[in-house]
Design a protein around this motif. Structure first.
Motif, PDB file in Angstrom:
ATOM      1  N   LYS A   1     -14.209 -36.739   1.093  1.00 32.46           N
ATOM      2  CA  LYS A   1     -14.526 -36.025  -0.519  1.00 32.46           C
ATOM      3  C   LYS A   1     -15.924 -36.030  -0.714  1.00 32.46           C
ATOM      4  CE  LYS A   1     -12.737 -38.091  -3.633  1.00 32.46           C
ATOM      5  NZ  LYS A   1     -11.948 -38.749  -4.889  1.00 32.46           N
ATOM      6  N   GLN A   2     -16.483 -35.009  -1.246  1.00 35.17           N
ATOM      7  CA  GLN A   2     -17.885 -35.161  -1.523  1.00 35.17           C
ATOM      8  C   GLN A   2     -18.054 -34.546  -3.040  1.00 35.17           C
ATOM      9  OE1 GLN A   2     -20.319 -33.235   1.538  1.00 35.17           O
ATOM     10  NE2 GLN A   2     -22.282 -33.928   0.387  1.00 35.17           N
ATOM     11  N   LYS A   3     -18.802 -35.103  -3.727  1.00 34.30           N
ATOM     12  CA  LYS A   3     -19.228 -34.490  -5.250  1.00 34.30           C
ATOM     13  C   LYS A   3     -20.633 -34.810  -5.399  1.00 34.30           C
ATOM     14  CE  LYS A   3     -15.016 -36.149  -7.307  1.00 34.30           C
ATOM     15  NZ  LYS A   3     -14.438 -37.232  -8.261  1.00 34.30           N
ATOM     16  N   ARG A   4     -21.234 -34.241  -6.267  1.00 37.49           N
ATOM     17  CA  ARG A   4     -22.479 -34.228  -6.501  1.00 37.49           C
ATOM     18  C   ARG A   4     -23.315 -35.591  -6.507  1.00 37.49           C
ATOM     19  NH1 ARG A   4     -26.449 -30.919 -10.788  1.00 37.49           N
ATOM     20  NH2 ARG A   4     -28.073 -32.103 -10.748  1.00 37.49           N
ATOM     21  N   HIS A   5     -22.653 -36.736  -6.885  1.00 39.05           N
ATOM     22  CA  HIS A   5     -23.242 -38.133  -7.053  1.00 39.05           C
ATOM     23  C   HIS A   5     -22.361 -38.982  -6.277  1.00 39.05           C
ATOM     24  CE1 HIS A   5     -26.270 -36.985  -9.879  1.00 39.05           C
ATOM     25  NE2 HIS A   5     -25.524 -36.377 -10.562  1.00 39.05           N
ATOM     26  N   GLU A   6     -21.771 -38.497  -5.434  1.00 36.89           N
ATOM     27  CA  GLU A   6     -20.786 -39.426  -4.679  1.00 36.89           C
ATOM     28  C   GLU A   6     -19.997 -38.690  -3.381  1.00 36.89           C
ATOM     29  OE1 GLU A   6     -16.325 -41.210  -6.004  1.00 36.89           O
ATOM     30  OE2 GLU A   6     -17.528 -40.687  -7.488  1.00 36.89           O
ATOM     31  N   MET A   7     -19.680 -39.572  -2.558  1.00 37.57           N
ATOM     32  CA  MET A   7     -19.341 -39.342  -1.207  1.00 37.57           C
ATOM     33  C   MET A   7     -18.145 -40.223  -0.923  1.00 37.57           C
ATOM     34  SD  MET A   7     -22.515 -38.199   1.049  1.00 37.57           S
ATOM     35  CE  MET A   7     -21.779 -37.436   2.451  1.00 37.57           C
ATOM     36  N   THR A   8     -17.006 -39.760  -0.511  1.00 39.72           N
ATOM     37  CA  THR A   8     -15.853 -40.761   0.193  1.00 39.72           C
ATOM     38  C   THR A   8     -15.529 -40.555   1.352  1.00 39.72           C
ATOM     39  OG1 THR A   8     -15.053 -40.709  -2.038  1.00 39.72           O
ATOM     40  CG2 THR A   8     -13.608 -41.510  -0.228  1.00 39.72           C
ATOM     41  N   PHE A   9     -15.630 -41.598   2.243  1.00 37.49           N
ATOM     42  CA  PHE A   9     -15.343 -41.825   3.662  1.00 37.49           C
ATOM     43  C   PHE A   9     -14.150 -42.695   3.912  1.00 37.49           C
ATOM     44  CE2 PHE A   9     -19.889 -40.836   3.437  1.00 37.49           C
ATOM     45  CZ  PHE A   9     -19.982 -39.909   4.548  1.00 37.49           C
ATOM     46  N   GLU A  10     -13.433 -42.498   5.000  1.00 42.72           N
ATOM     47  CA  GLU A  10     -12.267 -43.286   5.359  1.00 42.72           C
ATOM     48  C   GLU A  10     -12.635 -43.699   6.887  1.00 42.72           C
ATOM     49  OE1 GLU A  10      -8.701 -41.243   5.095  1.00 42.72           O
ATOM     50  OE2 GLU A  10      -8.680 -41.308   2.803  1.00 42.72           O
ATOM     51  N   LEU A  11     -12.461 -45.125   7.188  1.00 36.50           N
ATOM     52  CA  LEU A  11     -12.386 -45.511   8.358  1.00 36.50           C
ATOM     53  C   LEU A  11     -11.094 -45.915   8.942  1.00 36.50           C
ATOM     54  CD1 LEU A  11     -14.518 -46.624  10.657  1.00 36.50           C
ATOM     55  CD2 LEU A  11     -14.653 -48.779   9.355  1.00 36.50           C
ATOM     56  N   SER A  12     -10.555 -45.377   9.973  1.00 33.49           N
ATOM     57  CA  SER A  12      -9.355 -45.848  10.624  1.00 33.49           C
ATOM     58  C   SER A  12      -9.340 -45.994  12.043  1.00 33.49           C
ATOM     59  CB  SER A  12      -8.676 -44.442  10.098  1.00 33.49           C
ATOM     60  OG  SER A  12      -9.029 -43.332  10.777  1.00 33.49           O
ATOM     61  N   GLY A  13      -8.050 -46.129  12.634  1.00 36.13           N
ATOM     62  CA  GLY A  13      -8.199 -46.244  13.936  1.00 36.13           C
ATOM     63  C   GLY A  13      -7.788 -47.724  14.193  1.00 36.13           C
ATOM     64  N   ALA A  14      -7.430 -47.770  15.765  1.00 31.52           N
ATOM     65  CA  ALA A  14      -7.074 -49.052  16.201  1.00 31.52           C
ATOM     66  C   ALA A  14      -8.229 -50.324  15.609  1.00 31.52           C
ATOM     67  CB  ALA A  14      -6.997 -48.867  17.767  1.00 31.52           C
ATOM     68  N   PRO A  15      -9.443 -49.966  15.752  1.00 31.15           N
ATOM     69  CA  PRO A  15     -10.039 -51.324  15.649  1.00 31.15           C
ATOM     70  C   PRO A  15     -10.087 -51.668  14.146  1.00 31.15           C
ATOM     71  CG  PRO A  15     -11.535 -49.593  16.723  1.00 31.15           C
ATOM     72  CD  PRO A  15     -10.211 -48.880  16.232  1.00 31.15           C
ATOM     73  N   VAL A  16      -9.640 -51.053  13.064  1.00 31.17           N
ATOM     74  CA  VAL A  16      -9.441 -51.407  11.744  1.00 31.17           C
ATOM     75  C   VAL A  16      -7.988 -52.033  11.634  1.00 31.17           C
ATOM     76  CG1 VAL A  16      -9.000 -50.543   9.360  1.00 31.17           C
ATOM     77  CG2 VAL A  16     -10.683 -49.529  10.858  1.00 31.17           C
ATOM     78  N   VAL A  17      -7.092 -51.587  12.396  1.00 33.76           N
ATOM     79  CA  VAL A  17      -5.695 -52.011  12.097  1.00 33.76           C
ATOM     80  C   VAL A  17      -5.661 -53.312  13.079  1.00 33.76           C
ATOM     81  CG1 VAL A  17      -3.357 -51.652  12.938  1.00 33.76           C
ATOM     82  CG2 VAL A  17      -4.478 -49.678  12.047  1.00 33.76           C
TER      83      VAL A  17
END
Length: 147
Positions: free
Chosen positions: A78-94
């Motif tokens: 997600k990207q807005k004017r004053h903000e961005m949202t990222f997700e980190l996923s995958g085997a290393p996280v789990v």
């Protein structure tokens, strides 16, 4: 006199030899033990300094670096004017959650904040939040409001 630090580029990263265990011991055992209650803040600053050395030029470069470091798969959701949202996923996280290796992602958050600052040329900070039921870490980037 301080020695100039190695500039990280793709060729340099590919020359590193590691299988991760040494990194994990340093990152999740030695550094927190050494730094105590300040570990979270210092890891964030370490991540920011690392991003300045890596000097990513694009979102793809940031995503590739996360994979090379064994941090997981980073995606902008997600990207807005004053903000961005990222997700980190995958085997290393789990895997980290399953074996109890560090529930914090402050180094990754610092790296992401400084990387986005360099690309967007805007001051920002990053807040991380674990979302274990959906098996990802959410990073919220907040940009400083313009006057």
């Amino acid at each position: 006199m301080q020695k100039k630090l190695q500039q990280f580029d793709k060729d340099y990263m590919e020359q590193l030899i590691t299988h991760g265990a040494g990194h994990d011991i340093l990152r999740f055992v030695s550094i927190p033990d050494l730094l105590g209650e300040d570990a979270s803040s210092i890891l964030y600053v370490m991540g920011k300094k690392l991003a300045r050395q890596v000097n990513p030029s694009s979102m793809e470069h940031i995503e590739d670096f996360f994979i090379q470091m064994g941090w997981g798969n980073l995606n902008l959701v997600k990207q807005k004017r004053h903000e961005m949202t990222f997700e980190l996923s995958g085997a290393p996280v789990v895997h980290r959650w399953k074996v109890g290796l560090g529930q914090e992602y402050r180094m990754e958050a610092g790296f992401l904040a400084a990387s986005i600052e360099q690309i967007k040329e805007l001051a920002c900070e990053c807040v991380d939040e674990n979302v274990p039921k959906k098996e990802y870490v959410q990073f919220n980037i907040y940009f400083a409001k313009e006057d």
